[in-house]
Design a protein around this motif. Structure first.
Motif, PDB file in Angstrom:
ATOM      1  N   VAL A   9     -22.010  22.319 -19.611  1.00 45.05           N
ATOM      2  CA  VAL A   9     -22.014  20.917 -20.041  1.00 45.05           C
ATOM      3  C   VAL A   9     -23.182  20.193 -19.391  1.00 45.05           C
ATOM      4  O   VAL A   9     -23.906  19.439 -20.043  1.00 45.05           O
ATOM      5  CB  VAL A   9     -20.663  20.239 -19.706  1.00 45.05           C
ATOM      6  N   ASP A  10     -23.406  20.422 -18.100  1.00 45.40           N
ATOM      7  CA  ASP A  10     -24.517  19.800 -17.394  1.00 45.40           C
ATOM      8  C   ASP A  10     -25.852  20.233 -17.982  1.00 45.40           C
ATOM      9  O   ASP A  10     -26.756  19.416 -18.159  1.00 45.40           O
ATOM     10  CB  ASP A  10     -24.484  20.152 -15.900  1.00 45.40           C
ATOM     11  N   ILE A  11     -25.960  21.512 -18.280  1.00 50.21           N
ATOM     12  CA  ILE A  11     -27.200  22.026 -18.868  1.00 50.21           C
ATOM     13  C   ILE A  11     -27.426  21.413 -20.242  1.00 50.21           C
ATOM     14  O   ILE A  11     -28.534  20.974 -20.565  1.00 50.21           O
ATOM     15  CB  ILE A  11     -27.183  23.567 -18.936  1.00 50.21           C
ATOM     16  N   ALA A  12     -26.386  21.338 -21.038  1.00 49.56           N
ATOM     17  CA  ALA A  12     -26.514  20.749 -22.375  1.00 49.56           C
ATOM     18  C   ALA A  12     -26.926  19.283 -22.283  1.00 49.56           C
ATOM     19  O   ALA A  12     -27.785  18.817 -23.020  1.00 49.56           O
ATOM     20  CB  ALA A  12     -25.203  20.894 -23.144  1.00 49.56           C
ATOM     21  N   ALA A  13     -26.327  18.550 -21.361  1.00 50.30           N
ATOM     22  CA  ALA A  13     -26.679  17.140 -21.181  1.00 50.30           C
ATOM     23  C   ALA A  13     -28.126  17.003 -20.720  1.00 50.30           C
ATOM     24  O   ALA A  13     -28.850  16.110 -21.180  1.00 50.30           O
ATOM     25  CB  ALA A  13     -25.737  16.489 -20.177  1.00 50.30           C
ATOM     26  N   THR A  14     -28.548  17.874 -19.842  1.00 55.51           N
ATOM     27  CA  THR A  14     -29.925  17.845 -19.356  1.00 55.51           C
ATOM     28  C   THR A  14     -30.898  18.137 -20.486  1.00 55.51           C
ATOM     29  O   THR A  14     -31.926  17.459 -20.635  1.00 55.51           O
ATOM     30  CB  THR A  14     -30.120  18.860 -18.212  1.00 55.51           C
ATOM     31  N   VAL A  15     -30.587  19.133 -21.287  1.00 49.84           N
ATOM     32  CA  VAL A  15     -31.456  19.482 -22.418  1.00 49.84           C
ATOM     33  C   VAL A  15     -31.547  18.318 -23.396  1.00 49.84           C
ATOM     34  O   VAL A  15     -32.641  17.971 -23.860  1.00 49.84           O
ATOM     35  CB  VAL A  15     -30.952  20.767 -23.121  1.00 49.84           C
ATOM     36  N   MET A  16     -30.436  17.694 -23.686  1.00 49.90           N
ATOM     37  CA  MET A  16     -30.447  16.551 -24.612  1.00 49.90           C
ATOM     38  C   MET A  16     -31.257  15.395 -24.039  1.00 49.90           C
ATOM     39  O   MET A  16     -32.029  14.748 -24.748  1.00 49.90           O
ATOM     40  CB  MET A  16     -29.018  16.114 -24.919  1.00 49.90           C
ATOM     41  N   SER A  17     -31.110  15.155 -22.759  1.00 54.74           N
ATOM     42  CA  SER A  17     -31.865  14.079 -22.114  1.00 54.74           C
ATOM     43  C   SER A  17     -33.358  14.369 -22.145  1.00 54.74           C
ATOM     44  O   SER A  17     -34.173  13.485 -22.441  1.00 54.74           O
ATOM     45  CB  SER A  17     -31.387  13.922 -20.664  1.00 54.74           C
ATOM     46  N   LEU A  18     -33.726  15.597 -21.838  1.00 54.10           N
ATOM     47  CA  LEU A  18     -35.141  15.976 -21.860  1.00 54.10           C
ATOM     48  C   LEU A  18     -35.714  15.922 -23.271  1.00 54.10           C
ATOM     49  O   LEU A  18     -36.863  15.505 -23.463  1.00 54.10           O
ATOM     50  CB  LEU A  18     -35.328  17.372 -21.257  1.00 54.10           C
ATOM     51  N   ALA A  19     -34.932  16.301 -24.255  1.00 56.43           N
ATOM     52  CA  ALA A  19     -35.390  16.234 -25.639  1.00 56.43           C
ATOM     53  C   ALA A  19     -35.625  14.784 -26.054  1.00 56.43           C
ATOM     54  O   ALA A  19     -36.623  14.470 -26.717  1.00 56.43           O
ATOM     55  CB  ALA A  19     -34.378  16.904 -26.563  1.00 56.43           C
ATOM     56  N   ALA A  20     -34.738  13.901 -25.648  1.00 56.05           N
ATOM     57  CA  ALA A  20     -34.909  12.480 -25.966  1.00 56.05           C
ATOM     58  C   ALA A  20     -36.154  11.931 -25.281  1.00 56.05           C
ATOM     59  O   ALA A  20     -36.946  11.200 -25.896  1.00 56.05           O
ATOM     60  CB  ALA A  20     -33.679  11.693 -25.536  1.00 56.05           C
ATOM     61  N   GLU A  21     -36.357  12.295 -24.036  1.00 57.15           N
ATOM     62  CA  GLU A  21     -37.537  11.834 -23.311  1.00 57.15           C
ATOM     63  C   GLU A  21     -38.812  12.385 -23.937  1.00 57.15           C
ATOM     64  O   GLU A  21     -39.813  11.673 -24.051  1.00 57.15           O
ATOM     65  CB  GLU A  21     -37.446  12.245 -21.841  1.00 57.15           C
ATOM     66  N   ALA A  22     -38.770  13.636 -24.360  1.00 51.52           N
ATOM     67  CA  ALA A  22     -39.932  14.240 -25.013  1.00 51.52           C
ATOM     68  C   ALA A  22     -40.265  13.488 -26.294  1.00 51.52           C
ATOM     69  O   ALA A  22     -41.435  13.259 -26.605  1.00 51.52           O
ATOM     70  CB  ALA A  22     -39.669  15.714 -25.303  1.00 51.52           C
ATOM     71  N   GLY A  23     -39.250  13.096 -27.035  1.00 48.61           N
ATOM     72  CA  GLY A  23     -39.475  12.317 -28.254  1.00 48.61           C
ATOM     73  C   GLY A  23     -40.122  10.981 -27.955  1.00 48.61           C
ATOM     74  O   GLY A  23     -41.053  10.551 -28.652  1.00 48.61           O
ATOM     75  N   GLU A  24     -39.660  10.318 -26.912  1.00 50.69           N
ATOM     76  CA  GLU A  24     -40.249   9.037 -26.514  1.00 50.69           C
ATOM     77  C   GLU A  24     -41.698   9.217 -26.070  1.00 50.69           C
ATOM     78  O   GLU A  24     -42.571   8.406 -26.405  1.00 50.69           O
ATOM     79  CB  GLU A  24     -39.429   8.405 -25.386  1.00 50.69           C
ATOM     80  N   LEU A  25     -41.952  10.271 -25.317  1.00 51.80           N
ATOM     81  CA  LEU A  25     -43.314  10.534 -24.860  1.00 51.80           C
ATOM     82  C   LEU A  25     -44.239  10.851 -26.030  1.00 51.80           C
ATOM     83  O   LEU A  25     -45.394  10.410 -26.060  1.00 51.80           O
ATOM     84  CB  LEU A  25     -43.324  11.675 -23.837  1.00 51.80           C
ATOM     85  N   GLN A  26     -43.744  11.599 -27.002  1.00 54.32           N
ATOM     86  CA  GLN A  26     -44.559  11.925 -28.167  1.00 54.32           C
ATOM     87  C   GLN A  26     -44.904  10.658 -28.945  1.00 54.32           C
ATOM     88  O   GLN A  26     -46.038  10.493 -29.406  1.00 54.32           O
ATOM     89  CB  GLN A  26     -43.835  12.916 -29.072  1.00 54.32           C
ATOM     90  N   THR A  27     -43.946   9.759 -29.059  1.00 54.11           N
ATOM     91  CA  THR A  27     -44.203   8.486 -29.724  1.00 54.11           C
ATOM     92  C   THR A  27     -45.287   7.711 -28.983  1.00 54.11           C
ATOM     93  O   THR A  27     -46.206   7.161 -29.601  1.00 54.11           O
ATOM     94  CB  THR A  27     -42.905   7.646 -29.799  1.00 54.11           C
ATOM     95  N   ARG A  28     -45.208   7.679 -27.663  1.00 51.43           N
ATOM     96  CA  ARG A  28     -46.215   6.961 -26.860  1.00 51.43           C
ATOM     97  C   ARG A  28     -47.581   7.612 -27.004  1.00 51.43           C
ATOM     98  O   ARG A  28     -48.595   6.904 -27.092  1.00 51.43           O
ATOM     99  CB  ARG A  28     -45.776   6.928 -25.393  1.00 51.43           C
ATOM    100  N   VAL A  29     -47.631   8.937 -27.014  1.00 50.26           N
ATOM    101  CA  VAL A  29     -48.902   9.642 -27.205  1.00 50.26           C
ATOM    102  C   VAL A  29     -49.521   9.251 -28.542  1.00 50.26           C
ATOM    103  O   VAL A  29     -50.720   8.969 -28.633  1.00 50.26           O
ATOM    104  CB  VAL A  29     -48.710  11.179 -27.112  1.00 50.26           C
ATOM    105  N   ASN A  30     -48.709   9.202 -29.575  1.00 52.38           N
ATOM    106  CA  ASN A  30     -49.213   8.813 -30.899  1.00 52.38           C
ATOM    107  C   ASN A  30     -49.738   7.381 -30.889  1.00 52.38           C
ATOM    108  O   ASN A  30     -50.775   7.088 -31.492  1.00 52.38           O
ATOM    109  CB  ASN A  30     -48.127   8.990 -31.959  1.00 52.38           C
TER     110      ASN A  30
END
Length: 56
Positions: A9-30
């Motif tokens: 559960v912790d790993i899944a939550a971490t992966v989801m959090s990192l995926a969301a952050e990656a999406g935000e970072l990609q938006t900022r890069v664009n």
């Protein structure tokens, strides 16, 4: 819940959090890439305008 289940559960939550952050970072890069395009266009326009100025 067992320790193994909690870890999954912790790993899944971490992966989801990192995926969301990656999406935000990609938006900022664009956004930053677009700003660079805008700056480049302004530099080109100013350079062209300066090229049309008569020599002093």
């Amino acid at each position: 819940m067992t320790q193994a289940t909690e870890n999954r559960v912790d790993i899944a939550a971490t992966v989801m959090s990192l995926a969301a952050e990656a999406g935000e970072l990609q938006t900022r890069v664009n956004e930053l890439r677009q700003e660079l395009v805008n700056v480049d266009e302004r530099i080109s326009a100013i350079s062209a305008a300066l090229g049309r100025c008569p020599d002093v």
